[in-house]
Design an enzyme around this catalytic site. Structure first.
Site, mmCIF file in Angstrom:
data_model
loop_
_atom_site.group_PDB
_atom_site.id
_atom_site.type_symbol
_atom_site.label_atom_id
_atom_site.label_comp_id
_atom_site.label_asym_id
_atom_site.label_seq_id
_atom_site.Cartn_x
_atom_site.Cartn_y
_atom_site.Cartn_z
ATOM 1 N N VAL A 1 0.802 -1.231 0.000
ATOM 2 C CA VAL A 1 0.000 0.000 0.000
ATOM 3 C C VAL A 1 0.831 1.275 0.000
ATOM 4 C CG1 VAL A 1 -2.016 -1.035 1.105
ATOM 5 C CG2 VAL A 1 -0.200 -0.051 2.529
ATOM 6 N N TYR A 2 2.120 1.194 0.256
ATOM 7 C CA TYR A 2 2.926 2.412 0.339
ATOM 8 C C TYR A 2 3.003 3.079 -1.032
ATOM 9 C CZ TYR A 2 4.621 0.845 4.955
ATOM 10 O OH TYR A 2 4.717 0.436 6.262
ATOM 11 N N SER A 3 2.450 4.286 -1.096
ATOM 12 C CA SER A 3 2.443 5.066 -2.333
ATOM 13 C C SER A 3 1.930 4.237 -3.509
ATOM 14 C CB SER A 3 3.835 5.616 -2.639
ATOM 15 O OG SER A 3 4.243 6.500 -1.620
#
Length: 327
Positions: A60-62
């Site tokens: 989900v990071y960026s």
């Protein structure tokens, strides 16, 4: 750099883990403060030069761009067998019913997507990012076991949850002969010590490696209490929710860190991180590094021994906090 086993597994990791939420294309996802690829790569290269072999990211990071940036940098700067890559699954990746969570369908889809973005055949540590209340934990554990048996992950880990939930997952894995979690990525710092009650003792007893996130409390422990807010602090809604309580006590803790750092003539970050490194069974705090000196401070913390008197002074102002970071 020292290298230690992650829990009672045979996996050797550096005593510092580079957290890669800081690295991601700012226009993707919900973190406008992240560093684009051209600014991220030198920091990843510097971490490798320092001896860090452990890198943590998440799907989900960026919106996946953190995995992409990390994967390309490690391919250019290191051999695959030299590094330990950890990523996570659970958060929302697509606006559709199966675009999140820890169902078999979600896990099987997301491990392949993460491997594509990272540009590797396997990850060393595949972690559940949170507890999924909508999926039976038995389904999640069996799916993770199958991911390991398929060779797509070497080990599995977990992140913030209640100790009873983690205990249940460990017991079920043992009962069914499924792959067992070897690590817990939880919220721990001088400003949030609730994990000392149950989770840390459980991890000690079960031989689980602990890799805390936000060991510097989103930067609150690196600067004076009334310092001007950083761009990240101004736009990080989740971070603000973590430290919205016990303001007076938190201020007192930050001031103690500042006093001891001044007496030692070192940055506050070194003192705060040195405290985390003393905690048992902490294996490798996850450090965020947006500037080269962040890495230098983290490395220096490894050789900063705190006296019992200093530790007592740092811990004395703390008061119980509301549980935070589980969702």
């Amino acid at each position: 750099m020292d290298y230690v086993n992650l829990g009672k597994s045979g996996l050797k990791v550096s005593r510092l883990c580079l957290g890669c939420m800081t690295y991601g294309e700012p226009e993707r996802g919900t973190h406008p403060w992240t560093l684009p690829e051209e600014d991220s790569r030198p920091l990843i290269a510097r971490a490798l030069e320092m001896g860090i072999n452990f890198f943590d990211t998440a799907n989900v990071y960026s919106d996946g761009s953190s995995e992409e940036i990390l994967g390309r940098a490690l391919r250019d700067y290191a051999r695959r067998d030299e590094v330990v890559i950890a990523t996570k699954v659970c958060g929302v990746m697509r606006d559709e019913p199966n675009g999140r969570g820890l169902s078999r369908k979600a896990i099987m889809t997301e491990i392949d997507a993460s491997l594509r973005r990272l540009g590797t055949d396997y990850v060393d540590l595949y972690q559940i990012h949170r507890w999924d209340y909508s999926t039976p934990i038995e389904e999640t554990l069996e799916a993770l076991h199958d991911v390991v048996k398929a060779g797509k992950a070497r080990y599995i880990g977990a992140s913030s949850m209640y100790a009873w939930q983690f205990c249940k997952a460990l017991q079920l894995a043992d009962r069914h002969g499924w792959t067992r979690f070897i690590s817990m990525q939880n919220h721990l710092s001088l400003l949030y010590r609730e994990e000392e009650r149950e989770m840390l003792p459980l991890c000690r007893e079960e031989g689980i490696g602990v890799i805390p996130w936000s060991p510097l409390a989103r930067g609150h422990l690196t600067r004076p209490w009334n310092a001007e807010a950083t761009e990240r602090e101004q736009t990080d809604a989740f971070g603000r929710s973590l430290y919205a309580h016990a303001k007076d006590a938190d201020q007192a803790v930050v001031e103690r860190v500042q006093e001891i750092a001044a007496a030692r003539d070192v940055p506050m970050a070194q003192v705060a991180l040195a405290w985390v490194l003393r905690q048992q069974p902490v294996t490798a705090p996850i450090i965020g590094a947006g500037k080269p000196h962040h890495l230098d401070d983290a490395l220096a913390a490894l050789s900063l021994p705190l006296s019992d008197e200093e530790v007592g002074a740092l811990e004395a102002p703390y008061v119980p906090h509301q549980v935070a970071g589980f969702r």
